[in-house]
Motif scaffolding. Structure first.
Motif, PDB file in Angstrom:
ATOM      1  N   LEU A 181      30.476  22.378  86.489  1.00 32.96           N
ATOM      2  CA  LEU A 181      30.960  21.025  86.234  1.00 32.96           C
ATOM      3  C   LEU A 181      30.045  19.993  86.887  1.00 32.96           C
ATOM      4  N   ARG A 182      29.626  20.292  88.082  1.00 26.50           N
ATOM      5  CA  ARG A 182      28.748  19.378  88.801  1.00 26.50           C
ATOM      6  C   ARG A 182      27.412  19.206  88.070  1.00 26.50           C
ATOM      7  N   ALA A 183      26.859  20.297  87.584  1.00 24.84           N
ATOM      8  CA  ALA A 183      25.592  20.238  86.851  1.00 24.84           C
ATOM      9  C   ALA A 183      25.746  19.441  85.553  1.00 24.84           C
ATOM     10  N   ASP A 184      26.865  19.674  84.852  1.00 24.53           N
ATOM     11  CA  ASP A 184      27.110  18.946  83.599  1.00 24.53           C
ATOM     12  C   ASP A 184      27.280  17.450  83.851  1.00 24.53           C
ATOM     13  N   LEU A 185      27.962  17.111  84.932  1.00 24.96           N
ATOM     14  CA  LEU A 185      28.136  15.696  85.267  1.00 24.96           C
ATOM     15  C   LEU A 185      26.798  15.032  85.553  1.00 24.96           C
ATOM     16  N   LEU A 186      25.944  15.720  86.276  1.00 24.11           N
ATOM     17  CA  LEU A 186      24.633  15.163  86.605  1.00 24.11           C
ATOM     18  C   LEU A 186      23.798  14.968  85.343  1.00 24.11           C
ATOM     19  N   ASP A 187      23.857  15.937  84.436  1.00 25.41           N
ATOM     20  CA  ASP A 187      23.139  15.799  83.158  1.00 25.41           C
ATOM     21  C   ASP A 187      23.650  14.596  82.371  1.00 25.41           C
ATOM     22  N   ALA A 188      24.973  14.467  82.316  1.00 25.41           N
ATOM     23  CA  ALA A 188      25.564  13.348  81.569  1.00 25.41           C
ATOM     24  C   ALA A 188      25.177  12.013  82.186  1.00 25.41           C
ATOM     25  N   GLN A 189      25.147  11.969  83.519  1.00 26.52           N
ATOM     26  CA  GLN A 189      24.763  10.730  84.191  1.00 26.52           C
ATOM     27  C   GLN A 189      23.336  10.331  83.830  1.00 26.52           C
ATOM     28  N   TYR A 190      22.438  11.286  83.787  1.00 22.84           N
ATOM     29  CA  TYR A 190      21.054  10.971  83.445  1.00 22.84           C
ATOM     30  C   TYR A 190      20.888  10.649  81.963  1.00 22.84           C
ATOM     31  N   ASP A 191      21.735  11.201  81.114  1.00 22.79           N
ATOM     32  CA  ASP A 191      21.721  10.815  79.700  1.00 22.79           C
ATOM     33  C   ASP A 191      22.121   9.347  79.557  1.00 22.79           C
ATOM     34  N   VAL A 192      23.121   8.925  80.321  1.00 26.57           N
ATOM     35  CA  VAL A 192      23.538   7.521  80.298  1.00 26.57           C
ATOM     36  C   VAL A 192      22.417   6.629  80.809  1.00 26.57           C
ATOM     37  N   LEU A 193      21.766   7.055  81.893  1.00 29.14           N
ATOM     38  CA  LEU A 193      20.682   6.276  82.484  1.00 29.14           C
ATOM     39  C   LEU A 193      19.507   6.140  81.532  1.00 29.14           C
ATOM     40  N   GLN A 194      19.190   7.221  80.842  1.00 28.63           N
ATOM     41  CA  GLN A 194      18.045   7.195  79.931  1.00 28.63           C
ATOM     42  C   GLN A 194      18.344   6.342  78.698  1.00 28.63           C
ATOM     43  N   ALA A 195      19.573   6.440  78.183  1.00 26.84           N
ATOM     44  CA  ALA A 195      19.922   5.698  76.971  1.00 26.84           C
ATOM     45  C   ALA A 195      20.076   4.205  77.254  1.00 26.84           C
ATOM     46  N   LYS A 196      20.647   3.863  78.410  1.00 23.78           N
ATOM     47  CA  LYS A 196      20.900   2.458  78.769  1.00 23.78           C
ATOM     48  C   LYS A 196      21.626   1.698  77.671  1.00 23.78           C
ATOM     49  N   ARG A 197      22.598   2.391  77.075  1.00 20.57           N
ATOM     50  CA  ARG A 197      23.376   1.751  76.019  1.00 20.57           C
ATOM     51  C   ARG A 197      24.660   1.132  76.530  1.00 20.57           C
ATOM     52  N   PHE A 198      25.184   1.648  77.636  1.00 26.99           N
ATOM     53  CA  PHE A 198      26.458   1.158  78.147  1.00 26.99           C
ATOM     54  C   PHE A 198      26.578   1.498  79.629  1.00 26.99           C
ATOM     55  N   PRO A 199      27.377   0.733  80.377  1.00 26.62           N
ATOM     56  CA  PRO A 199      27.679   1.100  81.762  1.00 26.62           C
ATOM     57  C   PRO A 199      28.951   1.947  81.809  1.00 26.62           C
ATOM     58  N   VAL A 200      29.099   2.707  82.871  1.00 27.47           N
ATOM     59  CA  VAL A 200      30.322   3.461  83.114  1.00 27.47           C
ATOM     60  C   VAL A 200      31.006   2.840  84.323  1.00 27.47           C
TER      61      VAL A 200
END
Length: 507
Positions: free
Chosen positions: A23-42
């Motif tokens: 779960l921790r690894a998946d969360l980190l991946d998702a966080q970096y996907d958000v950072l790379q896309a820069k489409r929306f804030p969480v």
């Protein structure tokens, strides 16, 4: 609303140790996907019962994800500076930009709930604040934010056990205060107000997630999975789906409108202008030094045709004021930092303290003018902006601001004359650009947008003043006179007095 969260869910250590790393690894991946896309804030809100694991959850999220790309904010009671602005001002300043995660602990729900339980806020005032919060959150999500709201819950008995357990351990004893025990004694009142709050603010665009805070391992896995699923679901959704369907916009019947009906022939002779200028500048200076102005602020908005004389009029206002008392806020195209936030973000940052004056040379009305005409946003975006702007100004006025809005209007022929004069005058050439000539080609579209703007945002608390500005002398005096009249009338009214939130009574 809390029944399921009182079942005392548990996860054994072996199961947690098996599930947590993935779960921790998946969360980190998702966080970096958000950072790379820069489409929306969480934006993650952390609220709930004392002892239910709010602080531990904030620490957990920072541990499981990259804290360098997380903005964590814990909000104490408002400072004097914050109390001189609308309640949401300090939260606007803390919003994360697109691509980042923001965790808000002690957010916009804390003060209303505590105020109602402590008796410093009436039921009607609580409902008003909740309605404001719903509109605020809808704007955030309409602007693209992913808003995840957690409420951590414990039953009354479990809360008592948790507080006693923390109090016995020397390492955690400091976390339990007299206020925590006072709130435990008033558990039933807190529960009633909290249920009321959650019921009125759990919406389709920003629903509440109630988490059982009894078992730390269960709580950690539950929060991690909810954040992960919400982020992954949002990443998989195309941005086009964020657009909201708008009702057909009713176009007016061609003919005379608010601008074409203005009498542009009005003039003021030089001698009379000089006498009136001295009179109204002196009046404005006196009003801004009035002791009653210490509980007010003045927000002046200038919009208008290019070359309509906004800059010259602003200089006549500032000449009457103490330079330490005012700020001029020139508004140009948004920067990269500003584009990563909701469009009102850069204006909330400039809201003045009491006793101060802010002058906006162009303003938040760009959303329904330039962005509308130039196609920088969709019809659904600028259509909802009317209500968002009215709500923004309503909050300013209820906080003590006097909002005065001017549209400086000139005829098309007069604009052409001033454009040519600027081109032919060496020290005025910087005022004319190719963009000005291009905008002139869209005169009719801008004229219609202005009329729609005035019809939909000229309110009883912040009306528009349309100023015929073909004659600069006449326009400047009308602006100064209007400013003085509006400010003088406001000072006669009794401002809403803010009282500091009372501390919870000690047991």
């Amino acid at each position: 609303m809390f029944e399921s969260a009182e079942l005392e869910h548990r996860v054994d250590k072996a199961s947690f140790d098996e599930q947590a790393p993935l779960l921790r690894a998946d969360l980190l991946d998702a966080q970096y996907d958000v950072l790379q896309a820069k489409r929306f804030p969480v934006i993650i809100l952390v609220n709930g019962v004392d002892g239910a694991g709010k602080g531990e959850t904030v620490n957990l999220l920072n541990a499981w994800m990259d804290p360098r790309n997380i903005d964590t904010h814990a909000f104490p009671p408002p400072s004097d500076e914050e109390r001189e602005r609308p309640p949401v001002w300090r939260f606007w300043r803390a919003l994360p930009p697109k691509g980042r995660v923001g965790i808000m602990f002690g957010n916009w729900y804390t003060e209303p709930i505590q105020g109602r339980v402590n008796g410093t806020m009436k039921a009607s005032e609580l409902d008003q604040r909740l309605e404001e919060i719903v509109r605020f959150e809808k704007m955030l999500t309409d602007e693209g934010a992913l808003l995840i709201k957690f409420w951590f819950h414990l039953s009354r008995n479990d809360q008592k056990k948790r507080l006693k357990l923390l109090s016995k351990d020397p390492k955690t004893r400091w976390r339990v205060t007299d206020q925590d025990w006072w709130r435990y004694e008033h558990y039933d009142e807190y529960r009633q107000v909290s249920e009321h709050t959650l019921r009125h603010t759990s919406t389709g665009n920003a629903p509440w997630v109630v988490v059982d805070g009894f078992d730390e391992r269960y709580r950690s896995l539950a929060v991690g999975r909810i954040v992960l699923q919400a982020v992954q679901k949002r990443l998989a959704r195309p941005d086009g789906n964020l657009r909201i369907a708008a009702a057909p916009f009713q176009r007016p019947v061609p003919g005379e409108n608010l601008l074409t009906s203005l009498d542009m022939s009005q003039k003021l002779a030089k001698k009379k202008y000089e006498n009136e200028l001295e009179l109204w500048q002196g009046k404005l200076n006196t009003l801004c030094r009035d002791e009653r102005f210490a509980n007010r602020s003045l927000i002046i908005v200038f919009e208008g045709n290019d070359a309509a004389g906004k800059g010259g009029t602003i200089r006549r206002i500032t000449s009457a004021l103490d330079a330490r008392q005012y700020q001029i806020v020139p508004i140009a195209a948004p920067t990269e930092e500003e584009r990563a936030q909701p469009y009102l973000w850069r204006f909330w940052r400039q809201v003045p303290r009491h006793g101060r004056v802010s002058i906006f040379d162009r303003s938040w009305y760009g959303r329904v003018l330039v962005e509308r005409v130039e196609g920088f946003c969709g019809e659904a975006d600028w259509m909802r902006a009317y209500a968002e702007i009215n709500d923004f100004e309503d909050q300013l006025v209820r906080d003590g601001a006097v909002v005065v809005k001017f549209w400086m209007a000139i005829s098309k022929d007069e604009q052409y004359r001033r454009f040519k004069e600027r081109e032919d005058t060496r020290f005025k050439r910087f005022k004319i650009t190719d963009e000005d000539w291009r905008n002139r080609e869209k005169w009719d579209a801008y004229e219609q947008a202005v009329c729609d703007m005035v019809d939909r945002t000229s309110t009883e608390i912040a009306p528009w003043t349309l100023v015929p500005a073909n004659d600069k002398n006449f326009a400047r005096i009308q602006v100064l006179r209007t400013l003085c009249e509006r400010l003088e009338n406001a000072l006669k009214e009794k401002p809403v007095k803010k009282t500091p939130a009372k501390a919870a009574k000690k047991k």
